[in-house]
Design a protein around this motif. Structure first.
Motif, PDB file in Angstrom:
ATOM      1  N   ASN A  74      21.276  43.251  45.985  1.00  0.00           N
ATOM      2  CA  ASN A  74      21.374  44.711  45.555  1.00  0.00           C
ATOM      3  C   ASN A  74      20.561  45.018  44.350  1.00  0.00           C
ATOM      4  N   ARG A  99      41.751  46.136  46.770  1.00  0.00           N
ATOM      5  CA  ARG A  99      41.073  46.561  48.006  1.00  0.00           C
ATOM      6  C   ARG A  99      40.693  45.947  48.840  1.00  0.00           C
ATOM      7  N   ARG A 123      36.642  53.756  51.573  1.00  0.00           N
ATOM      8  CA  ARG A 123      36.160  53.289  50.940  1.00  0.00           C
ATOM      9  C   ARG A 123      35.654  52.063  51.346  1.00  0.00           C
ATOM     10  N   VAL A 124      36.663  50.930  50.973  1.00  0.00           N
ATOM     11  CA  VAL A 124      36.294  49.742  52.201  1.00  0.00           C
ATOM     12  C   VAL A 124      35.808  49.485  53.050  1.00  0.00           C
ATOM     13  N   ARG A 139      34.249  51.883  54.952  1.00  0.00           N
ATOM     14  CA  ARG A 139      33.033  51.353  54.527  1.00  0.00           C
ATOM     15  C   ARG A 139      32.183  50.141  54.314  1.00  0.00           C
ATOM     16  N   CYS A 140      31.925  49.273  53.047  1.00  0.00           N
ATOM     17  CA  CYS A 140      32.376  48.555  52.817  1.00  0.00           C
ATOM     18  C   CYS A 140      32.026  47.634  53.917  1.00  0.00           C
ATOM     19  N   TYR A 195      29.702  49.071  56.629  1.00  0.00           N
ATOM     20  CA  TYR A 195      28.103  49.087  55.977  1.00  0.00           C
ATOM     21  C   TYR A 195      27.607  48.175  54.834  1.00  0.00           C
ATOM     22  N   GLY A 196      28.453  47.432  54.032  1.00  0.00           N
ATOM     23  CA  GLY A 196      27.906  46.929  52.965  1.00  0.00           C
ATOM     24  C   GLY A 196      27.344  45.559  53.043  1.00  0.00           C
ATOM     25  N   ASP A 227      28.108  42.740  53.524  1.00  0.00           N
ATOM     26  CA  ASP A 227      29.106  41.595  54.032  1.00  0.00           C
ATOM     27  C   ASP A 227      30.066  40.372  53.172  1.00  0.00           C
ATOM     28  N   TYR A 261      33.011  40.845  51.921  1.00  0.00           N
ATOM     29  CA  TYR A 261      34.800  41.254  52.428  1.00  0.00           C
ATOM     30  C   TYR A 261      34.871  39.838  53.854  1.00  0.00           C
TER      31      TYR A 261
END
Length: 95
Positions: free
Chosen positions: A2, A45, A74-75, A77-78, A81-82, A84, A86
């Protein structure tokens, strides 16, 4: 990676974290750099991500962790689609 996140300060922070050698050093560093609530939120989280990966429902997660449905969403979604992050750490923690 990012590009909105990356700058000289975050680079320095992540390099510093990589220098920590054990859990005691992590406690010392994070206690100084974060508030207690920030550390607890990060830990919450991670537990939410773990429970989502294990197939727990939002209700089960909220009851167990105290996380709001917004945090759980939110977690999730990560996870889906985040970046990776996590997934990476949860897989390593399983070993």
């Amino acid at each position: 990676m990012n590009s909105k996140l990356k700058n000289e300060f975050t680079e320095q922070l992540f390099e510093a974290i990589l220098l920590l050698e054990n859990k005691e050093e992590c406690y010392k560093f994070f206690e100084d750099i974060c508030t207690v609530n920030e550390i607890k939120s990060l830990a919450q989280r991670l537990e939410v991500a773990k429970m989502l990966k294990e197939g727990a429902t939002y209700e089960e997660i909220a009851q167990s962790t105290g996380a709001s449905t917004a945090t759980i969403s939110r977690v999730k979604r990560c996870l889906n689609y985040g970046a990776d992050g996590y997934q990476l750490i949860l897989e390593r923690m399983e070993k």
